[in-house]
Design an enzyme around this catalytic site. Structure first.
Site, PDB file in Angstrom:
ATOM      1  N   ASP A 155      -4.147 -12.814   2.943  1.00 16.19           N
ATOM      2  CA  ASP A 155      -5.147 -11.970   3.598  1.00 16.19           C
ATOM      3  C   ASP A 155      -5.017 -12.162   5.103  1.00 16.19           C
ATOM      4  OD1 ASP A 155      -7.708 -11.091   4.690  1.00 16.19           O
ATOM      5  OD2 ASP A 155      -8.316 -10.921   2.583  1.00 16.19           O
ATOM      6  N   LYS A 172     -13.567  -6.980   9.439  1.00 22.49           N
ATOM      7  CA  LYS A 172     -12.832  -8.250   9.566  1.00 22.49           C
ATOM      8  C   LYS A 172     -11.320  -8.007   9.506  1.00 22.49           C
ATOM      9  CE  LYS A 172     -16.227 -11.462   7.609  1.00 22.49           C
ATOM     10  NZ  LYS A 172     -16.574 -12.253   6.414  1.00 22.49           N
ATOM     11  N   GLY A 175       0.833  -1.210   0.000  1.00 19.64           N
ATOM     12  CA  GLY A 175       0.000   0.000   0.000  1.00 19.64           C
ATOM     13  C   GLY A 175       0.863   1.253   0.000  1.00 19.64           C
ATOM     14  N   PHE A 176       0.209   2.373   0.121  1.00 20.24           N
ATOM     15  CA  PHE A 176       0.894   3.675   0.087  1.00 20.24           C
ATOM     16  C   PHE A 176       1.952   3.765   1.193  1.00 20.24           C
ATOM     17  CE2 PHE A 176       0.183   8.136   1.893  1.00 20.24           C
ATOM     18  CZ  PHE A 176       1.240   8.692   1.199  1.00 20.24           C
ATOM     19  N   GLY A 199      -3.763  -2.055  -2.395  1.00 19.12           N
ATOM     20  CA  GLY A 199      -2.344  -1.862  -2.710  1.00 19.12           C
ATOM     21  C   GLY A 199      -2.062  -2.199  -4.157  1.00 19.12           C
ATOM     22  N   ARG A 231       3.346 -15.813  19.719  1.00 20.56           N
ATOM     23  CA  ARG A 231       4.093 -17.063  19.519  1.00 20.56           C
ATOM     24  C   ARG A 231       5.573 -16.800  19.235  1.00 20.56           C
ATOM     25  NH1 ARG A 231       5.857 -19.883  15.342  1.00 20.56           N
ATOM     26  NH2 ARG A 231       4.688 -18.797  13.712  1.00 20.56           N
ATOM     27  N   LYS A 280     -10.914  -0.034  14.005  1.00 20.92           N
ATOM     28  CA  LYS A 280      -9.608   0.389  14.520  1.00 20.92           C
ATOM     29  C   LYS A 280      -9.634   0.536  16.037  1.00 20.92           C
ATOM     30  CE  LYS A 280      -6.956   1.109  10.795  1.00 20.92           C
ATOM     31  NZ  LYS A 280      -5.615   0.543  10.611  1.00 20.92           N
ATOM     32  N   TYR A 295     -14.671   1.450   9.815  1.00 21.05           N
ATOM     33  CA  TYR A 295     -13.245   1.791   9.946  1.00 21.05           C
ATOM     34  C   TYR A 295     -12.943   2.250  11.371  1.00 21.05           C
ATOM     35  CZ  TYR A 295      -8.762   4.022   8.711  1.00 21.05           C
ATOM     36  OH  TYR A 295      -7.434   4.385   8.632  1.00 21.05           O
TER      37      TYR A 295
HETATM   38  P1  NAD Z   1      -3.528   1.770   1.544  1.00 21.95           P
HETATM   39  O1  NAD Z   1      -4.938   1.439   1.231  1.00 21.95           O
HETATM   40  O2  NAD Z   1      -2.678   2.379   0.487  1.00 21.95           O
HETATM   41  O3  NAD Z   1      -2.760   0.475   2.055  1.00 21.95           O
HETATM   42  C1  NAD Z   1      -3.387  -0.559   2.768  1.00 21.95           C
HETATM   43  C2  NAD Z   1      -2.772  -1.872   2.299  1.00 21.95           C
HETATM   44  O4  NAD Z   1      -3.362  -2.948   3.045  1.00 21.95           O
HETATM   45  C3  NAD Z   1      -3.048  -2.171   0.835  1.00 21.95           C
HETATM   46  O5  NAD Z   1      -1.877  -2.610   0.201  1.00 21.95           O
HETATM   47  C4  NAD Z   1      -4.110  -3.272   0.874  1.00 21.95           C
HETATM   48  O6  NAD Z   1      -4.103  -4.074  -0.279  1.00 21.95           O
HETATM   49  C5  NAD Z   1      -3.717  -4.000   2.137  1.00 21.95           C
HETATM   50  N1  NAD Z   1      -4.806  -4.771   2.760  1.00 21.95           N
HETATM   51  C6  NAD Z   1      -6.057  -4.350   3.032  1.00 21.95           C
HETATM   52  N2  NAD Z   1      -6.764  -5.341   3.621  1.00 21.95           N
HETATM   53  C7  NAD Z   1      -5.921  -6.409   3.734  1.00 21.95           C
HETATM   54  C8  NAD Z   1      -6.065  -7.716   4.245  1.00 21.95           C
HETATM   55  N3  NAD Z   1      -7.218  -8.146   4.773  1.00 21.95           N
HETATM   56  N4  NAD Z   1      -4.989  -8.551   4.195  1.00 21.95           N
HETATM   57  C9  NAD Z   1      -3.815  -8.149   3.655  1.00 21.95           C
HETATM   58  N5  NAD Z   1      -3.627  -6.912   3.138  1.00 21.95           N
HETATM   59  C10 NAD Z   1      -4.671  -6.044   3.179  1.00 21.95           C
HETATM   60  O7  NAD Z   1      -3.553   2.693   2.845  1.00 21.95           O
HETATM   61  P2  NAD Z   1      -2.374   3.484   3.566  1.00 21.95           P
HETATM   62  O8  NAD Z   1      -2.650   4.928   3.459  1.00 21.95           O
HETATM   63  O9  NAD Z   1      -1.068   2.960   3.142  1.00 21.95           O
HETATM   64  O10 NAD Z   1      -2.658   3.066   5.079  1.00 21.95           O
HETATM   65  C11 NAD Z   1      -1.884   2.067   5.731  1.00 21.95           C
HETATM   66  C12 NAD Z   1      -2.363   1.922   7.170  1.00 21.95           C
HETATM   67  O11 NAD Z   1      -2.249   3.164   7.861  1.00 21.95           O
HETATM   68  C13 NAD Z   1      -3.830   1.490   7.289  1.00 21.95           C
HETATM   69  O12 NAD Z   1      -3.951   0.579   8.365  1.00 21.95           O
HETATM   70  C14 NAD Z   1      -4.549   2.775   7.622  1.00 21.95           C
HETATM   71  O13 NAD Z   1      -5.710   2.547   8.382  1.00 21.95           O
HETATM   72  C15 NAD Z   1      -3.489   3.530   8.434  1.00 21.95           C
HETATM   73  N6  NAD Z   1      -3.696   4.981   8.355  1.00 21.95           N
HETATM   74  C16 NAD Z   1      -3.359   5.674   7.236  1.00 21.95           C
HETATM   75  C17 NAD Z   1      -3.588   7.038   7.201  1.00 21.95           C
HETATM   76  C18 NAD Z   1      -3.210   7.873   6.004  1.00 21.95           C
HETATM   77  O14 NAD Z   1      -3.485   9.087   6.002  1.00 21.95           O
HETATM   78  N7  NAD Z   1      -2.580   7.344   4.983  1.00 21.95           N
HETATM   79  C19 NAD Z   1      -4.178   7.707   8.292  1.00 21.95           C
HETATM   80  C20 NAD Z   1      -4.533   6.946   9.397  1.00 21.95           C
HETATM   81  C21 NAD Z   1      -4.264   5.584   9.434  1.00 21.95           C
END
Ligand code: NAD
Ligand code: UDP
Length: 349
Positions: free
Chosen positions: A60, A93, A14-15, A40, A108, A151, A147
């Site tokens: 997943d 989930k 992801g980002f 992602g 573990r 969280k 969400y």
């Molecule tokens: P994003 O959507 O770019 O990345 C999330 C990644 O998680 C993706 O690659 C997606 O494919 C993967 N993913 C989702 N569900 C999954 C699952 N069940 N199993 C395996 N992989 C899974 O989002 P991001 O901006 O990179 O955010 C990353 C984390 O940071 C997240 O947990 C998000 O809640 C948290 N966050 C981000 C921000 C922000 O501003 N970017 C702010 C608050 C919290």
């Protein structure tokens, strides 16, 4: 534990995850990137695929994972409202079952585990700026609840695994973060506005634009992640990570139009349900305990993000004369701001 660790990054394609993988590899660690590619992209980590210490696994996290690691970074979860609301049950989930699975793995393997929590746990906050001690104002059954409550439940699980099983936890409450590699169709405000401005399309402003956010550049955030993960047990958890510079969404739209030199107009749309009115982190804990604070000004971070999207869109869109930006702040001509459309109540602006 050896200095170089076997790290697991969930949501690593992801980002934010892709930057974290890079940062860990640069410091000599092994990285196992686990992702189901829901939001992602392989493109985010393509440049790491040949790296001898990088491994990618499609998995997943709602399903248990049996691997041997020393350190776990749990980032997997869609973060954009558009994405997390498109399959809200899956979002819960991922947050809840994913946390249980990753915490079980941490227990573990006796690994320290990091949780990417969020400013959304504060909901539509009554305390401003938000401190870690604030319990929040969250709707338990609205469109954002999958969400926010997912969280929040993950936070509960992390603290219970710590109290009950002595799992070492580190928890960041992340405020809005932006930068290159956000997906073009991500739906979050920075990527939407930048892409719309570069394409010369209207900027979609939800509500009257008076709601506020505080935007952190991705490099600053990843530095904060690393400082938090390596801090000692005396640092109270969770820790807010974000940039306290607050602005309205209308001001953000104006800045993006100015920095791109775009002729785009602003088009007012209805405000989505439960959209928080204000958000700004109190980062005293991070500043005092981690010696961390953001360093990249919004204008600088936006310029980098605009360059990224301009290159990404090139060939399909009118080029924006970004070289002007290299002249610094004073070299950027202020473009006129055209405002058209209707606000959330349907009134003509
Ligand atoms: P994003 O959507 O770019 O990345 C999330 C990644 O998680 C993706 O690659 C997606 O494919 C993967 N993913 C989702 N569900 C999954 C699952 N069940 N199993 C395996 N992989 C899974 O989002 P991001 O901006 O990179 O955010 C990353 C984390 O940071 C997240 O947990 C998000 O809640 C948290 N966050 C981000 C921000 C922000 O501003 N970017 C702010 C608050 C919290
Ligand atoms: N927003 C907007 N236009 C867009 C996307 C978002 O005006 O095209 C607004 C949104 O309503 C919110 C703010 O910008 O008030 C931040 O939205 P984002 O989805 O980026 O993050 P979050 O609401 O989760 O903080």
């Amino acid at each position: 534990m050896p200095n170089t660790k076997r790290t697991l990054v969930t949501g690593g394609s992801g980002f934010l995850g892709s930057y974290l993988c890079e940062s860990l590899l640069a410091d000599g660690h092994d990285v196992l990137c686990v992702d189901n590619f829901q939001t992602g992209s392989r493109r985010n980590i393509e440049h790491l695929l040949g790296h001898p210490r990088f491994e990618l696994m499609r998995h997943d996290i709602t399903v248990p994972l049996y691997v041997e690691v020393d350190e776990i970074w749990n980032l997997a979860c869609p973060a954009s409202p558009v994405h997390y609301q498109s399959d809200p049950v899956k979002t819960v989930k991922t947050s809840v079952m994913g946390a249980i699975n990753m915490l079980g793995l941490a227990r573990r393997t006796k690994s320290r585990i990091f949780q990417a929590s969020t400013s959304e746990v504060y909901g539509d906050p009554h305390i401003h700026p938000q401190t870690e001690g604030y319990w929040g104002n969250v709707n338990p059954n609205g469109p954002r609840s999958c969400y926010d409550e997912g969280k929040r439940c993950a936070e509960t699980l992390f603290f219970d695994y710590h109290r009950q099983y002595n799992v070492q936890i580190r928890m960041a409450r992340i405020f809005n973060t932006y930068g290159p590699r956000m997906s073009e169709n991500d739906g979050r405000v920075v990527s939407n506005f930048v892409v719309q401005a570069l394409k010369g399309e209207p900027l979609t402003l939800y509500g009257d634009g008076s709601q506020t956010r505080s935007f952190c550049y991705v490099d600053d955030l990843i530095r904060g992640f690393r400082a938090l993960m390596s801090c000692d047990d005396s640092v109270p958890q969770p820790v807010n990570l974000g940039n306290p510079t607050e602005l309205t969404i209308l001001e953000l739209a104006e800045l993006v139009v100015q920095l791109t030199g775009s002729r785009s107009r602003v088009e007012f749309r209805a405000l989505p349900g439960d959209d928080p009115l204000q958000r700004k982190p109190d980062i005293s804990r991070a500043t005092d305990m981690l010696k961390w604070k953001p360093e990249i000004a919004l204008r600088v971070g936006l310029e980098r993000t605009i360059k990224y999207f301009d290159a990404h869109l090139s060939g399909r869109q009118t080029r924006i004369h970004l070289e002007l930006m290299d002249a610094g702040d004073t070299g950027i001509p202020a473009a006129p701001m055209h405002i058209i459309g209707r606000n959330g109540d349907g009134a003509r602006i």
